[in-house]
Design a protein around this motif. Structure first.
Motif, PDB file in Angstrom:
ATOM      1  N   ALA A  11     100.031  64.368  91.337  1.00 29.87           N
ATOM      2  CA  ALA A  11      98.888  63.847  92.081  1.00 29.87           C
ATOM      3  C   ALA A  11      99.137  63.689  93.580  1.00 29.87           C
ATOM      4  N   ASP A  12     100.369  63.831  94.029  1.00 34.21           N
ATOM      5  CA  ASP A  12     100.685  63.640  95.448  1.00 34.21           C
ATOM      6  C   ASP A  12     100.571  64.972  96.178  1.00 34.21           C
ATOM      7  N   PRO A  13      99.603  65.124  97.089  1.00 31.47           N
ATOM      8  CA  PRO A  13      99.433  66.399  97.776  1.00 31.47           C
ATOM      9  C   PRO A  13     100.608  66.768  98.679  1.00 31.47           C
ATOM     10  N   ALA A  14     101.413  65.764  99.040  1.00 33.98           N
ATOM     11  CA  ALA A  14     102.523  66.027  99.950  1.00 33.98           C
ATOM     12  C   ALA A  14     103.793  66.461  99.229  1.00 33.98           C
ATOM     13  N   VAL A  15     103.836  66.315  97.913  1.00 33.31           N
ATOM     14  CA  VAL A  15     105.051  66.627  97.148  1.00 33.31           C
ATOM     15  C   VAL A  15     104.755  67.760  96.180  1.00 33.31           C
ATOM     16  N   ARG A  16     105.333  68.907  96.444  1.00 37.19           N
ATOM     17  CA  ARG A  16     105.142  70.044  95.545  1.00 37.19           C
ATOM     18  C   ARG A  16     106.013  69.859  94.307  1.00 37.19           C
ATOM     19  N   PRO A  17     105.398  69.771  93.139  1.00 36.06           N
ATOM     20  CA  PRO A  17     106.193  69.537  91.926  1.00 36.06           C
ATOM     21  C   PRO A  17     106.954  70.779  91.496  1.00 36.06           C
ATOM     22  N   ARG A  18     108.005  70.559  90.714  1.00 36.71           N
ATOM     23  CA  ARG A  18     108.804  71.675  90.221  1.00 36.71           C
ATOM     24  C   ARG A  18     107.959  72.633  89.383  1.00 36.71           C
ATOM     25  N   SER A  19     107.000  72.088  88.655  1.00 34.01           N
ATOM     26  CA  SER A  19     106.146  72.936  87.826  1.00 34.01           C
ATOM     27  C   SER A  19     105.378  73.948  88.658  1.00 34.01           C
ATOM     28  N   ASP A  20     105.048  73.587  89.898  1.00 36.01           N
ATOM     29  CA  ASP A  20     104.336  74.535  90.764  1.00 36.01           C
ATOM     30  C   ASP A  20     105.289  75.578  91.339  1.00 36.01           C
ATOM     31  N   VAL A  21     106.524  75.172  91.596  1.00 37.43           N
ATOM     32  CA  VAL A  21     107.526  76.133  92.073  1.00 37.43           C
ATOM     33  C   VAL A  21     107.731  77.227  91.027  1.00 37.43           C
ATOM     34  N   ASP A  22     107.727  76.835  89.763  1.00 35.00           N
ATOM     35  CA  ASP A  22     107.952  77.784  88.659  1.00 35.00           C
ATOM     36  C   ASP A  22     106.663  78.416  88.142  1.00 35.00           C
ATOM     37  N   LEU A  23     105.527  78.105  88.768  1.00 34.47           N
ATOM     38  CA  LEU A  23     104.241  78.544  88.249  1.00 34.47           C
ATOM     39  C   LEU A  23     104.178  80.067  88.121  1.00 34.47           C
ATOM     40  N   GLY A  24     103.799  80.523  86.920  1.00 33.15           N
ATOM     41  CA  GLY A  24     103.620  81.947  86.693  1.00 33.15           C
ATOM     42  C   GLY A  24     104.882  82.735  86.461  1.00 33.15           C
ATOM     43  N   ARG A  25     106.021  82.073  86.412  1.00 38.03           N
ATOM     44  CA  ARG A  25     107.292  82.789  86.267  1.00 38.03           C
ATOM     45  C   ARG A  25     107.778  82.856  84.828  1.00 38.03           C
ATOM     46  N   PHE A  26     107.174  82.063  83.953  1.00 36.13           N
ATOM     47  CA  PHE A  26     107.653  81.980  82.580  1.00 36.13           C
ATOM     48  C   PHE A  26     106.493  82.076  81.596  1.00 36.13           C
ATOM     49  N   ASN A  27     106.823  82.407  80.359  1.00 38.67           N
ATOM     50  CA  ASN A  27     105.857  82.414  79.274  1.00 38.67           C
ATOM     51  C   ASN A  27     105.542  80.966  78.891  1.00 38.67           C
ATOM     52  N   ARG A  28     104.282  80.560  79.088  1.00 44.39           N
ATOM     53  CA  ARG A  28     103.893  79.177  78.805  1.00 44.39           C
ATOM     54  C   ARG A  28     103.006  79.073  77.568  1.00 44.39           C
ATOM     55  N   ASN A  29     103.022  80.115  76.738  1.00 43.39           N
ATOM     56  CA  ASN A  29     102.362  79.989  75.441  1.00 43.39           C
ATOM     57  C   ASN A  29     103.059  78.917  74.616  1.00 43.39           C
ATOM     58  N   PRO A  30     102.363  78.297  73.658  1.00 45.52           N
ATOM     59  CA  PRO A  30     103.015  77.302  72.798  1.00 45.52           C
ATOM     60  C   PRO A  30     104.285  77.876  72.186  1.00 45.52           C
ATOM     61  N   PRO A  31     105.412  77.175  72.296  1.00 45.52           N
ATOM     62  CA  PRO A  31     106.700  77.745  71.884  1.00 45.52           C
ATOM     63  C   PRO A  31     106.960  77.723  70.376  1.00 45.52           C
ATOM     64  N   ASP A  32     106.134  76.989  69.623  1.00 40.73           N
ATOM     65  CA  ASP A  32     106.413  76.803  68.205  1.00 40.73           C
ATOM     66  C   ASP A  32     105.699  77.807  67.304  1.00 40.73           C
ATOM     67  N   ILE A  33     105.223  78.905  67.894  1.00 38.95           N
ATOM     68  CA  ILE A  33     104.488  79.900  67.127  1.00 38.95           C
ATOM     69  C   ILE A  33     104.665  81.258  67.807  1.00 38.95           C
ATOM     70  N   SER A  34     104.752  82.318  67.013  1.00 36.99           N
ATOM     71  CA  SER A  34     104.935  83.655  67.583  1.00 36.99           C
ATOM     72  C   SER A  34     103.644  84.128  68.248  1.00 36.99           C
ATOM     73  N   PHE A  35     103.763  85.144  69.094  1.00 33.67           N
ATOM     74  CA  PHE A  35     102.603  85.668  69.802  1.00 33.67           C
ATOM     75  C   PHE A  35     101.553  86.188  68.818  1.00 33.67           C
ATOM     76  N   GLY A  36     101.980  86.962  67.834  1.00 33.24           N
ATOM     77  CA  GLY A  36     101.042  87.502  66.855  1.00 33.24           C
ATOM     78  C   GLY A  36     100.342  86.413  66.063  1.00 33.24           C
ATOM     79  N   ALA A  37     101.112  85.414  65.625  1.00 30.07           N
ATOM     80  CA  ALA A  37     100.526  84.310  64.868  1.00 30.07           C
ATOM     81  C   ALA A  37      99.573  83.500  65.745  1.00 30.07           C
ATOM     82  N   LEU A  38      99.897  83.382  67.022  1.00 25.31           N
ATOM     83  CA  LEU A  38      99.039  82.650  67.956  1.00 25.31           C
ATOM     84  C   LEU A  38      97.688  83.349  68.125  1.00 25.31           C
TER      85      LEU A  38
END
Length: 201
Positions: A11-38
């Motif tokens: 919520a702080d506009p002055a602090v870029r969170p780590r999640s934004d630094v990593d945004l779009g770099r990883f697969n963020r689909n639910p990890p407990d299910i395969s792609f086909g099953a999803l």
């Protein structure tokens, strides 16, 4: 169940969170299910309707995330091209804007199509979304991490606008045409005021 909400993690506009630094770099689909099953689960969630435009939007979103699990940039490049073409077609033909950087849980259903911008920070499991819905920034120029988080099991009505770094608690119902820029406690119902009916003079 408690009605207290944890503060928005970004919520702080002055602090870029780590999640934004990593945004779009990883697969963020639910990890407990395969792609086909999803994909099969999403298909069932959308009433096993192959032509459901909501299903296609979700399926292409899942594909966009799945390709990020391909470590080789060379092998991932054609998948990225395919994703971008398909995602743009969903925007043009279905009127649904949903980029792969939005973290989406399981069994999310987009009931209708048209005029939808679903750029939340996160959408939880079992969320149902109707047409003409907007999730996103409160105003132009805000940092991209100042977006809402939609909790599990929420029902979002047609024409709802949910913006800014806010938390919509689990199990909430957001009525049609509601405009929200503040947190909503869990298991709440938010509606617009009742219409005023007056006789014609």
């Amino acid at each position: 169940m408690t009605t207290d909400l944890m503060p928005h993690p970004s919520a702080d506009p002055a602090v870029r969170p780590r999640s934004d630094v990593d945004l779009g770099r990883f697969n963020r689909n639910p990890p407990d299910i395969s792609f086909g099953a999803l994909i099969r689960e999403d298909y069932a969630t959308h009433g096993r309707d192959f032509w459901s435009q909501g299903f296609w939007a979700i399926a292409i979103h899942r594909f966009g995330n799945w390709r990020m699990g391909v470590k080789s940039g060379l092998l991932r490049a054609p998948l990225t091209l395919i994703y971008r073409v398909l995602n743009k077609h969903v925007q043009w033909l279905c009127g649904i804007e949903l980029t792969y950087t939005v973290k989406i849980g399981r069994r999310v259903r987009i009931w209708h199509q048209g005029g939808m911008t679903l750029e939340a920070l996160e959408i939880g499991d079992d969320v149902h979304i109707r047409q003409n819905t907007t999730f996103g920034l409160r105003q132009h120029g805000d940092p991209r991490w100042l977006k809402p988080i939609i909790g599990k099991g929420c029902q979002i009505g047609a024409g709802a606008v949910i913006v800014g770094p806010i938390m919509i608690g689990e199990g909430c119902t957001i009525g049609a045409n509601v405009v929200l820029a503040q947190d909503v406690p869990v298991n709440s119902i938010v509606t617009v005021p009742k219409p005023v009916i007056k006789p014609i003079r």
